[in-house]
Motif scaffolding. Structure first.
Motif, PDB file in Angstrom:
ATOM      1  N   LYS A 208       0.994  -1.246  -0.100  1.00  0.00           N
ATOM      2  CA  LYS A 208       0.051  -0.003  -0.091  1.00  0.00           C
ATOM      3  C   LYS A 208       0.726   1.196  -0.015  1.00  0.00           C
ATOM      4  N   SER A 209       1.862   1.288  -0.822  1.00  0.00           N
ATOM      5  CA  SER A 209       2.736   2.695  -0.910  1.00  0.00           C
ATOM      6  C   SER A 209       2.826   3.378  -2.368  1.00  0.00           C
ATOM      7  N   LEU A 210       1.489   2.899  -2.914  1.00  0.00           N
ATOM      8  CA  LEU A 210       1.338   3.674  -4.264  1.00  0.00           C
ATOM      9  C   LEU A 210       1.390   5.073  -4.288  1.00  0.00           C
ATOM     10  N   GLU A 211       0.821   5.555  -2.931  1.00  0.00           N
ATOM     11  CA  GLU A 211       0.878   6.831  -2.494  1.00  0.00           C
ATOM     12  C   GLU A 211       2.072   7.440  -1.621  1.00  0.00           C
ATOM     13  N   VAL A 212       2.733   8.313  -1.833  1.00  0.00           N
ATOM     14  CA  VAL A 212       4.005   8.741  -1.065  1.00  0.00           C
ATOM     15  C   VAL A 212       4.140  10.315  -0.827  1.00  0.00           C
ATOM     16  N   SER A 339       0.678   9.521   8.250  1.00  0.00           N
ATOM     17  CA  SER A 339       2.009   9.826   7.934  1.00  0.00           C
ATOM     18  C   SER A 339       2.009   8.861   6.741  1.00  0.00           C
ATOM     19  N   TRP A 340       2.817   9.360   5.565  1.00  0.00           N
ATOM     20  CA  TRP A 340       2.992   8.593   4.189  1.00  0.00           C
ATOM     21  C   TRP A 340       4.330   8.102   4.074  1.00  0.00           C
ATOM     22  N   LYS A 964       2.982  14.809   6.700  1.00  0.00           N
ATOM     23  CA  LYS A 964       3.651  13.929   7.488  1.00  0.00           C
ATOM     24  C   LYS A 964       4.491  12.880   6.773  1.00  0.00           C
ATOM     25  N   VAL A 965       5.576  12.271   7.203  1.00  0.00           N
ATOM     26  CA  VAL A 965       6.304  11.440   6.610  1.00  0.00           C
ATOM     27  C   VAL A 965       6.718  10.279   7.610  1.00  0.00           C
TER      28      VAL A 965
END
Length: 1003
Positions: A208-212, A339-340, A964-965
């Motif tokens: 689920k990391s298509l959006e970053v 957070s992403w 947020k990261v």
């Protein structure tokens, strides 16, 4: 008679009331917004309109040439407006301003007002907002900025809005510069795209990391980060939700009195597709891109079915469907306060499946790529000269601006269009150049007079230029000077520092001298024009002008010009005894000794026996390395395979095949300014290698073509530079001419790469250069246009220079990349002439050359010519200084825009050329004194703007979303930025990799 939006809505209400008793007219509830706690499906209606691909831009707009593709953008926009007016809940996004601007200019004032209302209400959103959706591999950052600025300023002027979202849904891979520069620095809140590597996509779906959060710049870090999303598959709807008139997806049939009623079936399909996407997406918000290429030509079919889906899906209640836009989707994601994952570097190279790397287009159509780059540098200089003279209505650089903007499209400079479309791009550039050429000539004519430019109406002298100098064709210089004529050359320098460089022009006469503006004879050099050059000149001048050159030329004249920053110097060429004739030496391959060339610190050593380059020696910095240079070709995999090589795809059939023989005869020409080595590597590859007295790099001028395909094999030609450097699989390539990114062979930082194409899968786009290093030495290679390149084996760099193929690669263009040039009834394969540049430095010292000389490649001297006769003998102004004569810009700063706008204000951009930590002296804060840059004018106001100049920088920063990261816990590094400009001192500060944009008003 035109109906107003209000009367149209009243009519709809009347029909609704009447139908209560007499029919089953259905009013669908489409007003649903976001519902907390539910899965929200943001349905985003859009069309993707290529600014040229299978048809030209104008054919796409008006809908002609439909035997190729049934596409008409005019129909899309015509049908869209009434569809939006029919329901205020409906929404639509539009990206390509080159099309929208054409349509807008055709509309009545009443229609324009209706559209303005739709835009202000948010129903119609201008997204991305450039003239085109530019490519991200073959484009230079200055061109990307210029074309985006053109579109953004149009939107601001007509609608008073600023686009919020980056929408790069079709380019074939995505660059770091796009993220931080053409994303965050133009004020975008997010960036969305579709094409990432199939292995990368699979991994990102799984975790689920298509959006970053994408931080594309090591130097600007969190200050230029952007929320970025890759779509789960492509930029189209889920598989059974296409609703163009002729699409085969099931419509929503909700009339119970008719056959094929399918509401529940369609609702179930919708929910299943939504849940499937939710399983690979973080949070309870997903986006559906409801559209694709040239859709909504009959917009009602789309909206009618989407109305029904929203109505019935929300009645079902399992998920929530709504009309949305990427802006609303971004706001919903931001409101979650989550957070992403962090993304750095870029999304190159791109493969859409096994054995299908889209790395061929990095080089496809190299002549067009070279033409675009040449026009880009010319446009920068032409705008400067237009400013110095003063903008004049009716004679501007605007036509070239439009042509260059369109040429940045991801099926234009990329080389992935049909041939007739490539011809159209080139034609537009040629027309734009001719108009800009008049601006340059008139500006220089005025600036050489003593009268103020604003009073200059009909400048004397009349200047001419030489756009075909690359094929040694320059009629203004091909005059007989033995008859007493004199040729005056004005040399303009668009860089912000004094520049010394060698000028080369073709001439008829042997006994000629060159004098500077003070009358002093300067050193010059005369060289014979070889048969290979003459053959290219004759054939291509005929192809371009329709007739053979009328004059036979024999020589190149070379002289050294010294030109002030943003200024010009003048030189006079006349009959006389030249002191710089060359001496020549020919090797037939029988000598056993070595041959040394180079009149200055740099020496190249060749083997006398084999004629091959063997060593590079710099006597100043004591770099001494073994060096070889060769040509090879990759044979393209054919049509019978699972994947052919083509305009997009690079699919070599194994390793490369060497092109030269064991012995390569060479001819050496020596002179006071530079030495040349001439070599024919094959019947269709000719090379001239130059080493200059005052420079410490090697210039390689190649002539490649026509590539033979009579054997039924497509060929992709590379030049390989081989050293003993131990670079341990690591090399560095630029991102659109800005930041350099580390590349490691057979490796990706974001996933465990499964290697299936060891050559094509390691190719990267190069716009500025490529370099490698070991523990002691750096090798840097700079290019004059976009190319593909790599380091396939340690110690070696290869550049792909030209491609000629015989099969289509199945990606839609449906045409082999087989460029030909015809004269009368004879057609031959395209010959390409270009240059690349080689230099070695001690470790840590190479960046100075890469950055400073890289600017010189992008911005060559502008040359203008006029004849001198008895009636006119001298310029009243023989040298021009655009800035304070005692001032130059810092050497870590470039001026990338100086342009007078229509209202008389001036658009100004400065770019810091270095990254953080790149150079011990130049990777520091730089300061520019605006008062000395504009010493001839009085500044009354300086306004800092966003990168695309459509909003004030301060306003943009206030609106910026702070994301947020993951894993950083609020701990962020301090990013260096230049301080606001003091209105009294007028000093501009630039931090490493920072670009600052201003609008300046003078009294």
């Amino acid at each position: 008679m035109t109906s107003s939006p209000v009367s149209l809505m009243i009519l709809i209400l009347i029909v609704s009331v009447l139908c209560v008793a007499e029919c089953k007219y259905m009013v669908y509830n489409t007003s649903q917004g976001v519902v907390p706690g539910k899965l929200n499906v943001h349905m985003v209606p859009h069309t993707h309109d290529d600014v040229g691909w299978l048809k030209t831009i104008d054919q796409y707009y008006v809908g002609s040439n439909n035997s190729i593709q049934g596409a008409c953008v005019q129909n899309v926009l015509d049908s869209l407006i009434p569809a939006l007016l029919a329901d205020k809940s409906r929404k639509f996004i539009y990206a390509e301003m080159a099309f929208f601007q054409r349509w807008w200019r055709d509309q009545s004032e009443a229609m324009q007002n209706i559209v303005r209302t739709l835009v202000s209400s948010g129903q119609l959103e201008m997204i991305n907002g450039g003239m085109c959706m530019h490519d991200e591999a073959a484009t230079h950052y200055i061109d990307m900025i210029d074309q985006t600025t053109l579109g953004h300023r149009f939107i601001k002027e007509e609608f008073n809005v600023t686009p919020r979202i980056g929408w790069q849904i079709d380019p074939f891979g995505h660059s770091a510069v796009q993220a931080y520069l053409l994303g965050a620095e133009v004020g975008f809140d997010s960036l969305f795209f579709a094409r990432i590597d199939y292995q990368d996509r699979a991994k990102r779906k799984g975790d689920k990391s298509l959006e970053v959060i994408w931080r594309g710049s090591r130097s600007l870090g969190s200050s230029a980060q952007i929320f970025s999303g890759a779509f789960p598959e492509n930029y189209e709807p889920p598989s059974t939700f296409y609703f163009e008139v002729n699409d085969d997806s099931p419509i929503v049939q909700d009339n119970v009195d008719l056959f094929d009623y399918n509401v529940q079936e369609r609702v179930n399909d919708f929910v299943a597709a939504a849940l499937s996407q939710a399983n690979i997406t973080r949070s309870n918000h997903i986006m559906w891109t409801m559209g694709t290429d040239f859709k909504y030509q009959y917009a009602h079919t789309w909206f009618r079915n989407m109305d029904k889906l929203i109505h019935y899906v929300n009645q079902d209640g399992r998920v929530n469907a709504l009309y949305s836009t990427p802006s609303l989707y971004t706001d919903a994601k931001y409101a979650l306060n989550e957070s992403w994952p962090l993304k750095t570097d870029d999304y190159f190279p791109y493969a859409d499946r096994i054995n299908a790397y889209w790395t061929g287009y990095f080089t496809s159509r190299p002549a067009l790529k070279g033409y675009v780059r040449m026009m880009s540098g010319y446009y920068l200089a032409a705008r400067q000269l237009e400013f110095f003279r003063g903008r004049i209505t009716g004679r501007t650089t605007d036509s070239l601006a439009d042509a260059l903007a369109i040429a940045q499209h991801h099926d234009a400079v990329s080389g992935t269009e049909k041939q007739h479309v490539a011809n159209d791009y080139a034609k537009r550039l040629s027309i734009g150049y001719k108009e800009a050429e008049e601006v340059v000539a008139a500006s220089l004519g005025c600036m050489t007079q003593s009268s103020p430019s604003s009073e200059c109406k009909n400048p004397v002298p009349k200047f001419t230029q030489c756009p075909l100098l690359n094929i040694s064709y320059c009629p203004p210089t091909e005059i007989d000077l033995s008859l007493g004529k004199k040729l005056v050359v004005v040399v303009y320098n668009s860089l912000g520092w004094t520049r010394t460089d060698v000028v080369r022009i073709p001439v008829m006469n042997e006994n000629i001298i060159v004098q500077d503006s003070a009358g002093k004879v300067i050193v010059s050099q005369l060289l014979p024009i070889v048969n290979a050059t003459l053959a290219v000149r004759k054939y291509y001048a005929s192809a371009y002008t329709g007739e053979l050159p009328s004059v036979s030329i024999k020589y190149w004249l070379a002289f050294e010009a010294v030109v002030p920053p943003l200024g010009f110097s003048t030189y006079t060429i006349s009959s006389g005894k030249i002191s710089g004739k060359q001496t020549s030496y020919a090797s037939d391959g029988s000598q056993n000794d070595t041959i040394e060339i180079g009149p200055g610190n740099l020496k190249l050593i060749y083997s006398g026996n084999e004629g091959k380059l063997i060593q590079y020696v710099n006597n100043r910095n004591l770099v001494k390395v073994s060096l070889e240079q060769s040509y090879s070709y990759y044979a393209g995999v054919d049509f019978d395979s699972d994947q052919a090589t083509g305009a997009y795809i690079f699919r070599p059939n194994g390793t490369s095949f060497p092109l030269q023989s064991e012995k390569i005869p060479l001819t050496v020409l020596r002179g006071p300014l530079f030495d040349e080595v001439h070599q024919r590597f094959s019947s269709w590859i000719y090379q001239i290698t130059r080493v200059y007295k005052e420079k410490e790099h090697v210039e390689v001028e190649f002539t490649v073509g026509p590539i033979p395909i009579d054997d039924g094999v497509g060929k992709e030609v590379v030049s390989q530079i081989t050293t003993m450097l131990q670079n341990n699989k690591t090399f560095y390539t630029d991102s659109n001419g800005r930041d350099f990114l580390e590349r490691i062979r057979d490796y990706r930082a974001d996933w465990n790469l499964q290697v299936n194409q060891p050559v094509a899968g390691n190719y990267y786009p190069i716009n500025l250069g490529i370099y490698m290093k070991d523990k002691t030495t750096e090798l840097s290679i700079l290019v004059d246009r976009s190319v593909g390149g790599s380091s396939i084996v340690d110690g070696q760099v290869e550049l792909m220079l030209h491609r000629r193929l015989i099969y289509d690669d199945g990606r839609g263009v449906d045409e082999a990349l087989n460029e030909t040039v015809c004269v009368l009834d004879k057609c031959t394969g395209l010959t390409v002439q270009g240059k690349y540049f080689i230099r070695f430095d001690p470790l840590g010292e190479g960046s100075r050359w890469r950055r400073s000389f890289g600017q010189e490649i992008y911005s060559p001297f502008v040359l203008a010519f006029t004849e001198q006769d008895d009636n006119w003998t001298n310029f009243q102004v023989s040298s021009f200084y655009g800035m304070d004569p005692s001032y130059t810009l810092p050497h870590n700063v470039a001026i990338i825009t100086l342009q007078e706008l229509e209202d008389g204000s001036v658009l100004l951009r400065f770019a810091h050329l270095y990254e953080v930590g790149e150079d011990k002296d130049f990777s520091v804060l730089a300061t520019i004194e605006l008062k000395r840059v504009f010493s001839r004018k009085k500044i009354i106001k300086v306004t800092e703007m966003s990168l695309s100049a459509n909003q004030e920088r301060e306003e943009m920063e206030k609106k910026r979303l702070v994301w947020k990261v993951e894993g950083l816990d609020g701990k962020e590094e301090n990013v260096l930025r230049g301080r606001p400009v003091d209105p009294v001192k007028l000093l501009v500060e630039l931090a490493p990799m920072e670009i600052r944009t201003f609008v300046i008003n003078f009294n």
